[in-house]
Motif scaffolding. Sequence first.
Motif, short mmCIF file in Angstrom:
data_model
loop_
_atom_site.label_atom_id
_atom_site.label_comp_id
_atom_site.label_asym_id
_atom_site.label_seq_id
_atom_site.Cartn_x
_atom_site.Cartn_y
_atom_site.Cartn_z
N SER A 129 0.84 -1.21 0.00
CA SER A 129 0.00 0.00 0.00
C SER A 129 0.87 1.25 0.00
N PHE A 171 0.40 -3.46 -6.24
CA PHE A 171 -0.27 -2.31 -5.64
C PHE A 171 -1.68 -2.30 -6.22
N ASP A 210 -4.92 -0.63 -6.93
CA ASP A 210 -5.54 0.70 -6.97
C ASP A 210 -7.04 0.51 -6.77
N ASN A 211 -7.46 0.74 -5.51
CA ASN A 211 -8.85 0.51 -5.14
C ASN A 211 -9.71 1.76 -5.34
N MET A 240 -7.31 5.58 -2.74
CA MET A 240 -5.99 6.00 -2.27
C MET A 240 -5.85 7.51 -2.44
N ARG A 241 -4.76 8.02 -1.90
CA ARG A 241 -4.53 9.47 -1.98
C ARG A 241 -4.03 9.88 -3.37
N GLU A 278 -0.98 8.35 -5.49
CA GLU A 278 -0.31 7.39 -4.62
C GLU A 278 0.17 6.15 -5.37
N PRO A 279 -0.64 5.52 -6.22
CA PRO A 279 -0.17 4.32 -6.91
C PRO A 279 1.13 4.57 -7.68
N ARG A 298 -10.58 -0.16 -9.30
CA ARG A 298 -11.40 0.93 -8.76
C ARG A 298 -12.89 0.63 -8.84
N PHE A 345 -1.48 5.04 7.54
CA PHE A 345 -2.65 5.30 6.70
C PHE A 345 -3.49 4.03 6.75
N ALA A 403 -8.18 2.93 3.59
CA ALA A 403 -7.74 4.15 2.91
C ALA A 403 -8.75 5.29 3.09
N ARG A 455 -10.12 13.41 -0.91
CA ARG A 455 -8.77 13.31 -1.45
C ARG A 455 -8.12 14.70 -1.57
#
Lengths: 321, 321
Positions: free
Chosen positions: A38, A62, A64-65, A68-69, A72-73, A93, A203, A207, A225
């Motif tokens: 993460s 990683f 990417d859901n 995230m911020r 970030e990815p 996502r 974090f 997330a 975000r």
Amino acid sequence: MKIKEIKATELDAEEFIKEKVNEIFSIVGDGLAINALSGGVDSSTVTMLGHKALGDRLKTCFIDNGIMRQNEPQQVASLFGQLGVYVEIVDAREKFFNALKGITDPEEKREAITQTFYRNVFGQLVRKSGAKFLLHGTILTDVDETIAGIKRQHNVFEQLGIDPREAFGYTIIEPLVQLRKDGVRKVAEALGLPESVYNRMPFPGPALAARVIGEVTPEKIEIVRQATAITEAELAHTKAFQYMAILHQDRVTGIRDGKRDFGLQIEIRCWDSVDARTARPTRVSYDALDKLADRIVAEVPGVVSVTYNITLKPPSTMEAV
Amino acid sequence: MKIKEIKATELDAEEFIKEKVNEIFSIVGDGLAINALSGGVDSSTVTMLGHKALGDRLKTCFIDNGIMRQNEPQQVASLFGQLGVYVEIVDAREKFFNALKGITDPEEKREAITQTFYRNVFGQLVRKSGAKFLLHGTILTDVDETIAGIKRQHNVFEQLGIDPREAFGYTIIEPLVQLRKDGVRKVAEALGLPESVYNRMPFPGPALAARVIGEVTPEKIEIVRQATAITEAELAHTKAFQYMAILHQDRVTGIRDGKRDFGLQIEIRCWDSVDARTARPTRVSYDALDKLADRIVAEVPGVVSVTYNITLKPPSTMEAV
């Protein structure tokens, strides 16, 4: 089984690394392992331990859901690339937002993210990869809070008495489970990770979904975000343990262009803490709070109100959801 | 019709009192007047002006709507008793709570309180009393905010173009409508009201209903009433323009007796302001904020989290609802 805590003050990081690298190697043997990174200090440390033990036989993803911020990815993949570790970014996502649709209860939210992560996204990755071993960055505080019923963490199935082999088809290895956050930071530093990682603030697993009260939607995540990016920039100078922006579901009255605007409220939390078990609000200067609030109401669409949390943990928790 | 503002700096309080007493006397003639006293500086000033003009021909009621602060009805009646003004306490708690049932929108909440106040409770009192004249403590800021559409105040029918004679069967007299809060305080002092009244901080028409986000119930009012009592005691030393406790509808995670407690959040607002048109959060010391938060989570059942508002007005408003 009671877990034997290793306190940061008693921790020999080099010795710990040697031991855990051997342990991972002996469990995985010549098999394949996989882990989800993460970018936090826990999963980054596990990634480095795993790669030290297994090299390319550890596949690092990683996921990417969508929660995230900002950037970030890309930032995480690029950092690990420089350390010689290839990180695959998996776009999941839509799956996460679909799973979160209509859910307002925090526990159900965590559960939806857990199920989507393990069964749907990560489960598929594991099956496709052929890996039978999952490395995970659970730390002792996660275990304590799960056992106490404060939060349902998504990474402590073994502690909850659920057999992960039966539940999800793989074995979980948790090399950091005897440590608290301060211990993990020592190990991360000893592993040669950069300060931006070993001093990176915690974090949560869910997330930005943990930073939205009520239903999580792509629109709300985008709002929180933006507020998070501003908050992290404006509070970096505090060097606090953790700081965050939370989007409330409650609406409050505001004024925009001389007219009533029934708008959004962002709550800021900034914590002084050593190990996350107890925490107190950082005494951020009012000049810094003014600037932070001014930027949020000016830059984040729809926000008319910003608060600062002034409660101790306990009875508060660090995250709101 | 544009209202001609009298600025506090230009105000001759003695002259103003003489003028308004004559004006009230000339409008009411030998008729009967009635007014509702909330104990705030506006309605207290109107009560004194009215009694100076009309003596016993002004009937003053304190309507206990169930959403006032701790012991407020008794304290107000007792204070005015000492000033020679008899105040009748009217128990209307059930009517207000019934009217508020199921309402979550702030505008509808204000509307329900307005309708209950005028049509149901006060309308009946007026009809029973035979009074044809209602004295009301509207000030210029109320008018501004109503015209701007920021808030629907319950006391500015004339400014909204609604004929109150037609709407509710009586004539409204608003002796303070050219003043802002600082002007009213000067008049109140000149009228011989005690400092606890003329320096009393503003309190909204919808009372504690304005301090509950979401549906107003007797249980929620009791929670915010306790938080308000603590907040007013702990922030009195700031001598700020206004300070308040707001009960949120959003629930946040907390810890009680080592277990997860999905609990309540109280938001504190404390404002520096001269005339309520603009305001900024008071820079309350962190020692005082700590003590305030500690008392609220210790003494008010169900509360696990306390925040402090750090936004300017505008874009915030002083009240949340």
